[in-house]
Design a protein around this motif. Structure first.
Motif, mmCIF file in Angstrom:
data_model
loop_
_atom_site.group_PDB
_atom_site.id
_atom_site.type_symbol
_atom_site.label_atom_id
_atom_site.label_comp_id
_atom_site.label_asym_id
_atom_site.label_seq_id
_atom_site.Cartn_x
_atom_site.Cartn_y
_atom_site.Cartn_z
ATOM 1 N N GLY A 1 -26.045 -6.574 28.908
ATOM 2 C CA GLY A 1 -25.229 -6.510 27.701
ATOM 3 C C GLY A 1 -25.980 -7.004 26.480
ATOM 4 N N GLU A 2 -26.767 -8.071 26.639
ATOM 5 C CA GLU A 2 -27.560 -8.596 25.536
ATOM 6 C C GLU A 2 -28.607 -7.581 25.094
ATOM 7 N N PHE A 3 -29.234 -6.903 26.073
ATOM 8 C CA PHE A 3 -30.278 -5.940 25.742
ATOM 9 C C PHE A 3 -29.683 -4.721 25.047
ATOM 10 N N TYR A 4 -28.509 -4.272 25.504
ATOM 11 C CA TYR A 4 -27.852 -3.147 24.838
ATOM 12 C C TYR A 4 -27.543 -3.491 23.382
ATOM 13 N N LYS A 5 -27.125 -4.723 23.139
ATOM 14 C CA LYS A 5 -26.833 -5.132 21.759
ATOM 15 C C LYS A 5 -28.099 -5.128 20.912
ATOM 16 N N LEU A 6 -29.215 -5.571 21.504
ATOM 17 C CA LEU A 6 -30.476 -5.564 20.753
ATOM 18 C C LEU A 6 -30.879 -4.141 20.369
ATOM 19 N N LEU A 7 -30.684 -3.197 21.289
ATOM 20 C CA LEU A 7 -31.021 -1.814 20.972
ATOM 21 C C LEU A 7 -30.088 -1.261 19.887
ATOM 22 N N ASP A 8 -28.801 -1.606 19.960
ATOM 23 C CA ASP A 8 -27.861 -1.165 18.929
ATOM 24 C C ASP A 8 -28.241 -1.772 17.582
ATOM 25 N N ASP A 9 -28.607 -3.052 17.571
ATOM 26 C CA ASP A 9 -29.039 -3.703 16.324
ATOM 27 C C ASP A 9 -30.273 -3.017 15.755
ATOM 28 N N TYR A 10 -31.217 -2.674 16.639
ATOM 29 C CA TYR A 10 -32.441 -1.995 16.203
ATOM 30 C C TYR A 10 -32.105 -0.649 15.570
ATOM 31 N N ALA A 11 -31.214 0.117 16.223
ATOM 32 C CA ALA A 11 -30.819 1.412 15.675
ATOM 33 C C ALA A 11 -30.018 1.249 14.386
ATOM 34 N N ALA A 12 -29.165 0.228 14.314
ATOM 35 C CA ALA A 12 -28.372 -0.009 13.107
ATOM 36 C C ALA A 12 -29.256 -0.325 11.913
ATOM 37 N N ALA A 13 -30.440 -0.871 12.181
ATOM 38 C CA ALA A 13 -31.397 -1.173 11.108
ATOM 39 C C ALA A 13 -32.264 0.033 10.758
ATOM 40 N N GLY A 14 -31.971 1.187 11.378
ATOM 41 C CA GLY A 14 -32.706 2.405 11.051
ATOM 42 C C GLY A 14 -33.719 2.838 12.078
ATOM 43 N N GLY A 15 -33.839 2.107 13.174
ATOM 44 C CA GLY A 15 -34.774 2.490 14.221
ATOM 45 C C GLY A 15 -34.267 3.671 15.029
ATOM 46 N N ALA A 16 -35.201 4.368 15.675
ATOM 47 C CA ALA A 16 -34.859 5.509 16.529
ATOM 48 C C ALA A 16 -35.286 5.196 17.953
ATOM 49 N N CYS A 17 -34.433 5.526 18.928
ATOM 50 C CA CYS A 17 -34.708 5.191 20.334
ATOM 51 C C CYS A 17 -34.617 6.436 21.206
ATOM 52 N N LEU A 18 -35.604 6.603 22.080
ATOM 53 C CA LEU A 18 -35.563 7.611 23.127
ATOM 54 C C LEU A 18 -35.617 6.864 24.448
ATOM 55 N N VAL A 19 -34.529 6.922 25.225
ATOM 56 C CA VAL A 19 -34.357 6.062 26.390
ATOM 57 C C VAL A 19 -34.257 6.893 27.659
ATOM 58 N N VAL A 20 -35.082 6.566 28.650
ATOM 59 C CA VAL A 20 -35.012 7.160 29.980
ATOM 60 C C VAL A 20 -34.317 6.179 30.908
ATOM 61 N N SER A 21 -33.350 6.651 31.688
ATOM 62 C CA SER A 21 -32.689 5.776 32.655
ATOM 63 C C SER A 21 -32.183 6.592 33.831
ATOM 64 N N SER A 22 -32.295 6.012 35.036
ATOM 65 C CA SER A 22 -31.735 6.625 36.237
ATOM 66 C C SER A 22 -30.274 6.250 36.435
ATOM 67 N N ASP A 23 -29.798 5.301 35.624
ATOM 68 C CA ASP A 23 -28.415 4.817 35.718
ATOM 69 C C ASP A 23 -27.546 5.659 34.787
ATOM 70 N N LEU A 24 -26.744 6.556 35.351
ATOM 71 C CA LEU A 24 -25.944 7.451 34.520
ATOM 72 C C LEU A 24 -24.904 6.701 33.695
ATOM 73 N N THR A 25 -24.357 5.623 34.248
ATOM 74 C CA THR A 25 -23.412 4.818 33.468
ATOM 75 C C THR A 25 -24.090 4.272 32.227
ATOM 76 N N GLU A 26 -25.319 3.818 32.380
ATOM 77 C CA GLU A 26 -26.085 3.285 31.255
ATOM 78 C C GLU A 26 -26.380 4.376 30.232
ATOM 79 N N ILE A 27 -26.852 5.521 30.717
ATOM 80 C CA ILE A 27 -27.185 6.621 29.810
ATOM 81 C C ILE A 27 -25.961 7.068 29.015
ATOM 82 N N LEU A 28 -24.846 7.266 29.701
ATOM 83 C CA LEU A 28 -23.642 7.771 29.044
ATOM 84 C C LEU A 28 -23.043 6.742 28.094
#
Length: 495
Positions: A432-459
């Motif tokens: 949960g903490e890591f997801y928030k960090l990625l959201d914060d990064y994107a909210a600041a204008g960053g772009a993310c391309l994420v690979v995951s085998s966890d479909l719950t995580e991806i969705l």
């Protein structure tokens, strides 16, 4: 021994290391013919428990009891003699040896003479049949896939007459269909009267598979239940509170495009197209071997590109090397943080500035004050849990190690983050903490391309999902079209 008698029992075991108590009077009983889930955050004591059961560590206080008798497991050989086997998260097979040689490794002695080879290979076929694995005993382990390798480890445990088998994060490298095969094998082992200890950060799978659950926190057993728990109940026991919504979404997607990949081709890709905008997280889904990791490696300059086009901020970009991509503002968070993302023996501080030395240097030497300022800001902003910036990064939990890797890229104002399996081996609270960090990064204008085998995580994490199959992009989904069934169908080419 009856069904009500534990096969192996821990009685108030305590294990201490310098400056930390890893387990505190922990009492757990493992019964034959039952799957026992052992759950907890990173650092809760699970690994220490496993190492005591498997003879690597010995408890400082308390006792280990096998078949009603107190024992002292001085070594893994003692644990094996007591019927304990471990299927590790990271494979322990030797790629250069055959399947049969791996099955009996350490037990062949002179019996592996040329004239006895057929006898051992016949025994190997018998074991492979018991786990329903169709591979040749003479095949080299390095030539078979991750799921088959894991099944070979299970067969090896059975061949050594294991009565208690510990599965440590067994699904991290498996696709959804391969996970189901593993779960069937675990149920078969239970039905054969084998005690199974199941450790996983995927709480849904663990609860669905297990007959009973023990939760550890700060080295102590805080809860035990035979049945009836849901994920939120387990989370409350694990972290001492309810978990907030797992996937925050404060970002706003920009109109421009940071990365635009068009019909990308390489030795492993045969036509992949994907784009990412500022403020956007795009997920990449697919089976193992579909080209997900290879896409990230190609964009980062690790693998050669044979055709297609990559545009960065609308301009053609041909990555010549990782150094070239880093200079262009691209960062890569690798799946293997321990082997490729961090230098475990170096300090947190040295790992944060690794590759970022030039802006911190003066007259060719890193300015200590500048380094400390940068590192302290990273630790503070990412809430890295560490006693000091000088401790070896290898002593941190998986979640905090991942924050250090992320912090390295944020410290150099990376505009595009390529992230491969962001939460492998990370507990639910740290996720949960890591997801928030990625959201914060994107909210600041960053772009993310994420690979995951966890479909719950991806969705939950992504604004859009691109599905790869056999090295090509075959579907793109967003909004209401982005659901588990649709992604799975695209992954396996179901009609």
């Amino acid at each position: 021994m009856t069904e009500t008698t534990p096969l192996l029992e821990l009685r108030e075991v305590t294990k201490r290391f310098p400056g930390v108590t890893a387990t505190r009077k922990a009492s757990i009983a493992f019964f034959p013919g039952r799957v026992h889930a052992l759950l907890g955050e990173n650092g809760a004591g699970k690994s220490t428990i496993v190492k005591m059961i498997s003879g690597i560590y010995q408890p400082d206080e308390g006792a280990i009891v096998v078949d009603g008798q107190r024992v002292r497991l001085h070594s893994p050989a003692d644990a094996e003699a007591a019927g304990v086997a471990v299927v590790h998260q990271h494979r322990t097979l030797v790629d250069e040896l055959t399947v049969a040689e791996n099955l009996f490794l350490g037990h062949l002695g002179r019996a592996w003479a040329r004239f006895r080879r057929r006898t051992w290979e016949a025994k190997a076929r018998e074991l492979l049949g018991r786990v329903r694995l169709d591979v040749s005993p003479g095949a080299f382990v390095g030539d078979v896939g991750p799921a088959a390798q894991q099944t070979i480890e299970i067969a090896r445990a059975i061949g050594r007459d294991a009565r208690l088998i510990i599965f440590d994060e067994p699904t991290t490298s498996l696709t959804p269909p391969e996970r189901e095969v593993l779960f069937d094998l675990v149920r078969d082992l239970r039905d054969q009267g084998i005690a199974v200890v199941y450790i996983s950060h995927d709480l849904g799978d663990a609860l669905a598979l297990s007959d009973e659950v023990t939760v550890l926190r700060d080295g102590a057993v805080v809860a035990h239940e035979r049945s009836g728990w849901d994920v939120q109940t387990v989370v409350r026991h694990m972290i001492g509170r309810s978990l907030d919504s797992g996937f925050p979404r404060t970002r706003r997607i920009g109109a421009e495009t940071v990365l635009d990949v068009r019909d990308l081709r390489s030795p492993h890709l045969r036509g992949v197209s994907v784009s990412v905008s500022p403020g956007e997280i795009v997920g990449v889904a697919g089976l193992v071997g579909s080209g997900r990791t290879e896409l990230l490696r190609a964009v980062f300059g690790l693998d050669p590109v044979d055709g297609g086009q990559i545009l960065l901020d609308g301009r053609p970009f041909r990555p010549r090397s990782p150094r070239h991509s880093i200079a262009a503002g691209i960062g890569f968070v690798t799946e293997d943080r321990k082997g490729q993302g961090l230098v475990l023996d170096l300090s947190v501080s040295d790992n944060v500035v690794l590759g970022n030395e030039r802006p911190l240097a003066s007259a060719g030497l890193i300015a200590t004050r500048r380094q400390n300022t940068t590192v302290d800001a990273t630790i503070r902003s990412l809430q890295v849990k560490t006693s000091s910036r000088g401790v070896p990064v290898g002593t941190l939990s998986g979640g905090n190690q991942q924050k250090v890797v992320l912090g390295r890229w944020l410290a150099r104002s990376t505009r595009l983050l390529l992230i491969d399996e962001p939460t492998v081996g990370i507990d639910v609270g740290a996720r949960g903490e890591f997801y928030k960090l990625l959201d914060d990064y994107a909210a600041a204008g960053g772009a993310c391309l994420v690979v995951s085998s966890d479909l719950t995580e991806i969705l939950g994490l992504a604004d859009r999902v691109v599905v790869l199959r056999a090295g090509a992009s075959v579907a793109e989904m967003k909004g209401s079209d982005m659901n588990r069934e649709a992604v799975l169908r695209a992954m396996v080419a179901a009609a």
